[in-house]
Design a protein around this motif. Structure first.
Motif, PDB file in Angstrom:
ATOM      1  N   CYS A   4      60.759  63.793  -3.479  1.00  0.00           N
ATOM      2  CA  CYS A   4      60.448  62.745  -2.501  1.00  0.00           C
ATOM      3  C   CYS A   4      60.645  61.399  -3.181  1.00  0.00           C
ATOM      4  O   CYS A   4      60.017  61.104  -4.196  1.00  0.00           O
ATOM      5  CB  CYS A   4      59.017  62.886  -1.986  1.00  0.00           C
ATOM      6  SG  CYS A   4      58.857  64.249  -0.845  1.00  0.00           S
ATOM      7  N   GLU A   5      61.514  60.586  -2.599  1.00  0.00           N
ATOM      8  CA  GLU A   5      61.860  59.298  -3.207  1.00  0.00           C
ATOM      9  C   GLU A   5      60.942  58.185  -2.709  1.00  0.00           C
ATOM     10  O   GLU A   5      60.496  58.213  -1.568  1.00  0.00           O
ATOM     11  CB  GLU A   5      63.271  58.897  -2.770  1.00  0.00           C
ATOM     12  CG  GLU A   5      64.381  59.691  -3.365  1.00  0.00           C
ATOM     13  CD  GLU A   5      65.700  58.953  -3.155  1.00  0.00           C
ATOM     14  OE1 GLU A   5      66.108  58.248  -4.088  1.00  0.00           O
ATOM     15  OE2 GLU A   5      66.289  59.060  -2.072  1.00  0.00           O
ATOM     16  N   GLY A   6      60.720  57.228  -3.576  1.00  0.00           N
ATOM     17  CA  GLY A   6      60.027  55.998  -3.172  1.00  0.00           C
ATOM     18  C   GLY A   6      58.539  56.162  -2.902  1.00  0.00           C
ATOM     19  O   GLY A   6      58.001  55.458  -2.054  1.00  0.00           O
ATOM     20  N   LEU A  19      71.557  65.954  -3.645  1.00  0.00           N
ATOM     21  CA  LEU A  19      71.992  65.251  -2.441  1.00  0.00           C
ATOM     22  C   LEU A  19      70.993  64.122  -2.204  1.00  0.00           C
ATOM     23  O   LEU A  19      69.811  64.372  -1.961  1.00  0.00           O
ATOM     24  CB  LEU A  19      72.035  66.226  -1.265  1.00  0.00           C
ATOM     25  CG  LEU A  19      72.813  65.768  -0.053  1.00  0.00           C
ATOM     26  CD1 LEU A  19      74.276  65.506  -0.389  1.00  0.00           C
ATOM     27  CD2 LEU A  19      72.732  66.794   1.063  1.00  0.00           C
ATOM     28  N   ASP A  20      71.502  62.882  -2.320  1.00  0.00           N
ATOM     29  CA  ASP A  20      70.664  61.685  -2.322  1.00  0.00           C
ATOM     30  C   ASP A  20      70.424  61.170  -0.895  1.00  0.00           C
ATOM     31  O   ASP A  20      71.215  61.451  -0.001  1.00  0.00           O
ATOM     32  CB  ASP A  20      71.421  60.618  -3.129  1.00  0.00           C
ATOM     33  CG  ASP A  20      70.523  59.542  -3.685  1.00  0.00           C
ATOM     34  OD1 ASP A  20      69.302  59.613  -3.478  1.00  0.00           O
ATOM     35  OD2 ASP A  20      71.052  58.631  -4.340  1.00  0.00           O
ATOM     36  N   ASP A  21      69.356  60.412  -0.729  1.00  0.00           N
ATOM     37  CA  ASP A  21      69.055  59.725   0.546  1.00  0.00           C
ATOM     38  C   ASP A  21      69.070  60.682   1.726  1.00  0.00           C
ATOM     39  O   ASP A  21      69.517  60.312   2.826  1.00  0.00           O
ATOM     40  CB  ASP A  21      70.074  58.598   0.820  1.00  0.00           C
ATOM     41  CG  ASP A  21      70.186  57.599  -0.316  1.00  0.00           C
ATOM     42  OD1 ASP A  21      69.269  57.550  -1.142  1.00  0.00           O
ATOM     43  OD2 ASP A  21      71.190  56.872  -0.372  1.00  0.00           O
ATOM     44  N   PHE A  22      68.608  61.908   1.533  1.00  0.00           N
ATOM     45  CA  PHE A  22      68.709  62.884   2.621  1.00  0.00           C
ATOM     46  C   PHE A  22      67.886  62.443   3.830  1.00  0.00           C
ATOM     47  O   PHE A  22      66.745  62.007   3.701  1.00  0.00           O
ATOM     48  CB  PHE A  22      68.259  64.286   2.176  1.00  0.00           C
ATOM     49  CG  PHE A  22      68.507  65.324   3.234  1.00  0.00           C
ATOM     50  CD1 PHE A  22      69.796  65.792   3.468  1.00  0.00           C
ATOM     51  CD2 PHE A  22      67.473  65.789   4.039  1.00  0.00           C
ATOM     52  CE1 PHE A  22      70.043  66.725   4.471  1.00  0.00           C
ATOM     53  CE2 PHE A  22      67.713  66.724   5.038  1.00  0.00           C
ATOM     54  CZ  PHE A  22      69.003  67.191   5.248  1.00  0.00           C
TER      55      PHE A  22
HETATM   56 CA    CA Z   1      68.068  57.648  -2.986  1.00  0.00          CA
END
Ligand code: CA
Ligand code: C2E
Ligand code: CA
Length: 294
Positions: free
Chosen positions: A251-253, A194-197
């Protein structure tokens, strides 16, 4: 002329729909420019598909020490005049024109071939995956699961090589449908992220109901992580909740040492971001990681 009038009315209607419908919009000349821009982009994107101008970059997903967990496939458009165009500029047009379906078909095949190449050159590790972003139109397409199944079967790959990334917006459009569809995808052996949570609805009830494996915490929470701020508390709370639900967190970015350390102290095991690597071509990826792996 009547024809002009109809065309302008159509443009204004297009705008009203784009703004979310249920409203009156008056035509303005600037709208035509936008429509023409989109039309021209759409034509160029058709050509891009025919002439294979799309390229795929890969961004590693790693643990704190930089050991690879998987890669996210990120599309770029190698425009003959403009150079490399980022997806935010053309994905919405692919989506609204329906072109996202053939482009994504191409991308999935490309990723399968890439895995086969990496298997042949012994770069690929058994427990890795390539994560592929799936747009709403694709996800709700009748043939979607069948297409996925065909593609891995033709390539002769295990489903576990592929992770499907969907966003919350896609998920909550129709929870019952999403839940059934994800179960079918997982039956192929693929994992689901599940992206951009955190940027959308972040509802606990759907997290409980959907058969997902990975939760990707959006970059906006990671951006300003510091030892004493609300973002840290949010990240901590999301990770604690994910653990209860037995979900893996990415954890993105992450861009700095500090962000990695704080996110790691909050319980995050996996990271994706410029701190470890920018999205790069397959060739560049292999050359930078081969050194680390040997
Ligand atoms: Ca994303
Ligand atoms: P996303 O799925 O959230 O992908 C992550 C985006 O964050 C990528 O942008 C990546 O380059 C960027 N990023 C990664 N690490 C960092 C970091 O440390 N700092 C910053 N500032 N950015 C970071 P990109 O490649 O421009 O892609 C943008 C969006 O376009 C993606 O967001 C995804 O929604 C969409 N997209 C990309 N490729 C595809 C595709 O093949 N199919 C579909 N449907 N959408 C795609
Ligand atoms: Ca993604």
């Amino acid at each position: 002329s009547v024809a002009d009038l109809m065309r302008y009315a159509d443009t204004a209607m297009y705008q009203a729909k784009g703004n979310g419908r249920k409203q009156a919009v008056f035509y303005e000349a600037s709208m035509s420019a936008l429509v023409e821009y989109k039309q021209s982009m759409q034509n160029q994107l058709h050509q891009a598909l025919r002439e294979q101008q799309f390229v795929v970059y890969f961004q590693p997903q790693v643990d704190k020490l930089g050991t690879i967990y998987g890669f996210e496939a990120l599309i770029r458009w190698q425009h003959p005049e403009r150079g490399l165009v980022t997806p935010n500029e053309f994905i919405p047009i692919l989506e609204s024109s329906g072109l996202i379906i053939p482009v994504s078909d191409w991308l999935i095949d490309y990723c399968c071939q890439q895995i086969l190449d990496w298997q042949r050159s012994c770069f690929w590790q058994e427990n890795w995956h390539i994560a592929i972003n799936i747009s709403p139109l694709q996800f709700y397409q009748e043939q979607f699961v069948e297409t996925l199944a065909d593609k891995i079967s033709i390539a002769g790959l295990a489903g576990s090589c592929i992770c499907i990334e969907i966003t919350e917006t896609v998920a909550i459009k129709n929870i019952a449908f999403t839940s059934a569809r994800l179960a079918e995808i997982k039956a192929l052996g693929m994992s689901v992220a599940l992206d951009d949570f955190g940027t959308g609805y972040s509802s606990l009830s759907y997290l409980k109901d959907l058969p997902i494996d990975i939760l990707k915490i959006d970059r906006c929470f990671i951006n300003e992580l510091s030892h004493k701020n609300k973002d840290k508390s949010i990240v901590e709370a999301i990770i604690a909740m994910a653990k209860v639900l037995e979900l893996t967190v990415i954890c993105e970015g992450v861009e700095t040492d500090l962000q990695v350390n704080i996110a790691s102290n909050c319980g995050s095991e996996y990271f994706q971001g410029y701190y470890y690597s920018r999205p790069v071509s397959a060739v560049k990826l292999v050359s930078s990681y081969s050194k680390v792996l040997t």
